[in-house]
Design a protein around this motif. Structure first.
Motif, PDB file in Angstrom:
ATOM      1  N   ASN A 223      81.344  74.015 -51.455  1.00  0.00           N
ATOM      2  CA  ASN A 223      81.460  74.174 -52.564  1.00  0.00           C
ATOM      3  C   ASN A 223      79.976  74.112 -53.378  1.00  0.00           C
ATOM      4  N   SER A 224      79.006  73.075 -52.882  1.00  0.00           N
ATOM      5  CA  SER A 224      77.689  73.303 -53.254  1.00  0.00           C
ATOM      6  C   SER A 224      76.924  74.518 -53.049  1.00  0.00           C
ATOM      7  N   VAL A 225      77.073  75.169 -51.866  1.00  0.00           N
ATOM      8  CA  VAL A 225      76.416  76.347 -51.355  1.00  0.00           C
ATOM      9  C   VAL A 225      77.245  77.535 -52.482  1.00  0.00           C
ATOM     10  N   LEU A 226      78.409  77.423 -52.617  1.00  0.00           N
ATOM     11  CA  LEU A 226      78.943  78.449 -53.405  1.00  0.00           C
ATOM     12  C   LEU A 226      78.447  78.272 -54.804  1.00  0.00           C
ATOM     13  N   ARG A 227      78.311  77.241 -55.409  1.00  0.00           N
ATOM     14  CA  ARG A 227      77.747  77.046 -56.841  1.00  0.00           C
ATOM     15  C   ARG A 227      76.346  77.557 -56.711  1.00  0.00           C
ATOM     16  N   MET A 228      75.572  77.352 -55.936  1.00  0.00           N
ATOM     17  CA  MET A 228      74.010  77.694 -55.891  1.00  0.00           C
ATOM     18  C   MET A 228      74.144  79.245 -55.547  1.00  0.00           C
ATOM     19  N   LEU A 282      68.615  66.352 -49.512  1.00  0.00           N
ATOM     20  CA  LEU A 282      68.298  67.610 -49.460  1.00  0.00           C
ATOM     21  C   LEU A 282      69.543  68.408 -49.048  1.00  0.00           C
ATOM     22  N   THR A 283      70.473  67.947 -48.353  1.00  0.00           N
ATOM     23  CA  THR A 283      71.540  68.539 -47.714  1.00  0.00           C
ATOM     24  C   THR A 283      72.622  68.058 -48.635  1.00  0.00           C
ATOM     25  N   HIS A 284      72.549  67.327 -49.777  1.00  0.00           N
ATOM     26  CA  HIS A 284      73.708  66.726 -50.417  1.00  0.00           C
ATOM     27  C   HIS A 284      73.718  68.032 -51.744  1.00  0.00           C
ATOM     28  N   GLY A 285      74.885  67.771 -52.356  1.00  0.00           N
ATOM     29  CA  GLY A 285      75.092  68.796 -53.239  1.00  0.00           C
ATOM     30  C   GLY A 285      73.902  68.924 -54.511  1.00  0.00           C
ATOM     31  N   VAL A 286      73.333  67.592 -54.763  1.00  0.00           N
ATOM     32  CA  VAL A 286      72.127  67.523 -55.642  1.00  0.00           C
ATOM     33  C   VAL A 286      71.184  68.292 -55.299  1.00  0.00           C
ATOM     34  N   GLY A 287      70.709  68.215 -54.036  1.00  0.00           N
ATOM     35  CA  GLY A 287      69.694  68.982 -53.485  1.00  0.00           C
ATOM     36  C   GLY A 287      69.839  70.415 -53.144  1.00  0.00           C
ATOM     37  N   ILE A 288      71.050  70.778 -52.740  1.00  0.00           N
ATOM     38  CA  ILE A 288      71.287  72.320 -52.624  1.00  0.00           C
ATOM     39  C   ILE A 288      71.334  73.038 -53.974  1.00  0.00           C
ATOM     40  N   ARG A 289      72.059  72.514 -54.857  1.00  0.00           N
ATOM     41  CA  ARG A 289      71.770  73.040 -56.325  1.00  0.00           C
ATOM     42  C   ARG A 289      70.658  73.082 -56.863  1.00  0.00           C
ATOM     43  N   SER A 290      70.014  72.110 -56.883  1.00  0.00           N
ATOM     44  CA  SER A 290      68.671  72.114 -57.447  1.00  0.00           C
ATOM     45  C   SER A 290      67.529  72.888 -56.778  1.00  0.00           C
ATOM     46  N   MET A 291      67.641  73.066 -55.263  1.00  0.00           N
ATOM     47  CA  MET A 291      66.557  73.848 -54.737  1.00  0.00           C
ATOM     48  C   MET A 291      67.363  75.138 -55.070  1.00  0.00           C
ATOM     49  N   GLY A 292      68.368  75.349 -55.251  1.00  0.00           N
ATOM     50  CA  GLY A 292      68.907  76.821 -55.626  1.00  0.00           C
ATOM     51  C   GLY A 292      68.211  77.439 -56.738  1.00  0.00           C
ATOM     52  N   TYR A 293      68.195  76.626 -57.954  1.00  0.00           N
ATOM     53  CA  TYR A 293      67.438  76.888 -59.179  1.00  0.00           C
ATOM     54  C   TYR A 293      65.832  77.031 -58.781  1.00  0.00           C
ATOM     55  N   ASN A 342      68.527  57.556 -52.594  1.00  0.00           N
ATOM     56  CA  ASN A 342      70.069  57.871 -52.214  1.00  0.00           C
ATOM     57  C   ASN A 342      70.652  57.534 -53.754  1.00  0.00           C
ATOM     58  N   SER A 343      70.085  57.398 -54.886  1.00  0.00           N
ATOM     59  CA  SER A 343      70.759  56.885 -56.121  1.00  0.00           C
ATOM     60  C   SER A 343      71.137  58.463 -56.603  1.00  0.00           C
ATOM     61  N   LEU A 344      70.508  59.570 -56.505  1.00  0.00           N
ATOM     62  CA  LEU A 344      71.064  60.679 -57.159  1.00  0.00           C
ATOM     63  C   LEU A 344      72.426  61.330 -56.480  1.00  0.00           C
ATOM     64  N   GLN A 345      73.070  61.718 -57.708  1.00  0.00           N
ATOM     65  CA  GLN A 345      74.401  62.277 -57.129  1.00  0.00           C
ATOM     66  C   GLN A 345      74.618  63.615 -57.635  1.00  0.00           C
ATOM     67  N   ASN A 346      75.563  64.226 -57.271  1.00  0.00           N
ATOM     68  CA  ASN A 346      75.997  65.565 -57.607  1.00  0.00           C
ATOM     69  C   ASN A 346      76.708  65.849 -59.018  1.00  0.00           C
ATOM     70  N   ARG A 352      70.257  68.167 -63.093  1.00  0.00           N
ATOM     71  CA  ARG A 352      69.485  68.591 -64.136  1.00  0.00           C
ATOM     72  C   ARG A 352      68.098  67.686 -63.986  1.00  0.00           C
ATOM     73  N   ARG A 353      68.140  66.600 -63.888  1.00  0.00           N
ATOM     74  CA  ARG A 353      67.041  65.779 -63.745  1.00  0.00           C
ATOM     75  C   ARG A 353      66.179  65.959 -62.448  1.00  0.00           C
ATOM     76  N   LEU A 354      66.459  66.353 -61.393  1.00  0.00           N
ATOM     77  CA  LEU A 354      65.985  66.626 -60.363  1.00  0.00           C
ATOM     78  C   LEU A 354      65.503  68.181 -60.294  1.00  0.00           C
ATOM     79  N   THR A 355      66.428  69.065 -60.811  1.00  0.00           N
ATOM     80  CA  THR A 355      65.973  70.520 -61.001  1.00  0.00           C
ATOM     81  C   THR A 355      64.776  70.606 -61.936  1.00  0.00           C
ATOM     82  N   THR A 356      64.671  69.735 -63.156  1.00  0.00           N
ATOM     83  CA  THR A 356      63.744  69.838 -64.062  1.00  0.00           C
ATOM     84  C   THR A 356      62.332  69.190 -63.399  1.00  0.00           C
ATOM     85  N   PHE A 357      62.385  68.151 -62.410  1.00  0.00           N
ATOM     86  CA  PHE A 357      61.149  67.707 -61.970  1.00  0.00           C
ATOM     87  C   PHE A 357      60.569  68.550 -60.858  1.00  0.00           C
ATOM     88  N   LEU A 358      61.570  69.374 -60.049  1.00  0.00           N
ATOM     89  CA  LEU A 358      61.125  70.155 -58.841  1.00  0.00           C
ATOM     90  C   LEU A 358      60.420  71.465 -59.787  1.00  0.00           C
TER      91      LEU A 358
END
Length: 381
Positions: A223-228, A282-293, A342-346, A352-358
């Motif tokens: 689902n993380s890959v699909l949303r990306m 990176l392989t977590h939902g938060v990483g996949i989606r943020s790196m997609g942005y 490891n405190s970041l969640q999907n 949004r926080r991670l995406t803005t930073f990256l």
């Protein structure tokens, strides 16, 4: 009864447009003599089957009920027949339905995959009847003659549309499904096609890493890959390859575009890319989606041929290596915002926080390159 015979059942043929369905009664104890459960799996030729494995606890519960007094199964079991099954009209017709006889060939020597019927709905009920101590248990049934495996898959999804089917199973079936689908499924068909290619192509950094019914060892959530992919298709870098009229597009270009970007990601963070989400964000939902942005920001408007030699997005990703905390340390979002890796969640907020930073780091690097290479929008070297 011999191993080879024809099961002749009184039935009613009902016309629904160009299709015909058959309603009939059959002894549940003989269902598995002519019908199989097409469990989803993948072989060298691609995806095969479409059913989920039997849920044993549920089957046992149904069996206990069937062996009790007054048991009743009013819901029909649904079969998809191949062209070995035939219907012969023998009685009156009212224009919509005609009485007749359904002929189903039975050969107990055939393997499960060679039987003339597949159970589209009622897998667990039929298994419970099969395993019960009952001598006979007639059930209501509905059948249709399918035009092929794609037709069977489409009917399976439609029949089970109101039931809680595992999303992963639906995602894996959608790419090879034809016919009309619910809007929500139709919208996800193209993303599912792209995801399937990413998980099966030999040159894909995602190969075997996306968790699916046929890839149980995958550790990246489908689902993380699909949303990306969906975000990129409708609002990002992949939009340029879409056909807004048909909803399709240049799948080869889309897949290649994703591969080029994520191959660089896998190369830069090789260790983190090989770890499961609990050990790598990176392989977590938060990483996949943020790196997609990030992919959309750095590669939007750049076609595949241009992207292959583009220096900008590679340089921007290289800059990220100095600030990410995929599997250890702390994120430096701000002086007063340094969460543990490891405190970041999907969640929408953390994505949004991670995406803005990256994106902030990437944009700074792109601006630097623009000053170093004035007049060269891609800064190729």
């Amino acid at each position: 009864m011999s191993d080879q015979h024809v099961l002749r059942l009184p039935a009613i043929e009902i016309s629904q447009g160009s299709r015909r369905i058959y309603t009939f009664a059959v002894d549940g104890k003989v269902i598995h003599d002519f019908a199989a459960v097409s469990r989803v799996h993948r072989d060298e030729s691609g995806l095969d089957g479409y059913q989920r494995p039997e849920v044993l606890t549920h089957v046992r519960a149904i069996r206990r009920y069937l062996e009790s007094d007054g048991a009743m199964l009013p819901n029909a079991i649904v079969f998809a027949f191949d062209d070995r099954v035939s219907f012969r009209a023998t009685g009156p017709s009212n224009g919509h339905a005609v009485v007749g006889e359904l002929n189903i060939p039975v050969d107990r020597l055939l393997s499960e995959g060679q039987r003339p019927a597949l159970i589209v709905d009622g897998q667990q009920r039929s298994a419970a009847i099969r395993d019960s101590e009952l001598d006979v248990f007639p059930v209501a049934a509905v059948g249709f003659i399918a035009s092929g495996l794609e037709d069977q898959r489409a009917q399976f999804i439609l029949v089970n549309n109101t039931k809680p089917l595992p999303k992963g199973l639906i995602h894996e079936l959608l790419p090879d499904t034809t016919g009309e689908l619910p809007v929500a499924y139709a919208r996800r068909k193209l993303p599912a096609q792209l995801m399937m290619r990413l998980n099966t192509d030999g040159d894909s950094p995602f190969q075997g890493r996306i968790s699916m019914p046929t890839a149980p060892d995958g550790y990246i959530k489908d689902n993380s890959v699909l949303r990306m992919i969906e975000n990129s298709l409708y609002e990002g870098a992949l939009y340029q390859y879409r056909d807004p009229v048909t909803g399709g597009g240049d799948i080869e270009a889309m897949v290649t575009h994703i591969k080029i970007f994520w191959q660089q990601v896998a190369l830069l963070w090789e260790d983190d890319w090989c770890l499961p989400p609990r050990r790598s964000r990176l392989t977590h939902g938060v990483g996949i989606r943020s790196m997609g942005y990030v992919m959309d920001e750095l590669t939007e408007g750049k076609a595949v041929d241009e992207l292959k030699n583009d220096f900008v997005f590679r340089s921007a990703l290289q800059r990220l290596t100095h600030v990410v905390a995929w599997s250890e340390g702390n994120w430096g979002f701000a002086d007063d915002d340094t969460p543990r890796w490891n405190s970041l969640q999907n969640s929408p907020n953390d994505v949004r926080r991670l995406t803005t930073f990256l994106l902030g780091v990437c944009r700074q690097r792109v601006a630097e390159l623009a000053l170093q290479f004035p007049g060269e929008s891609n800064a190729n070297s």
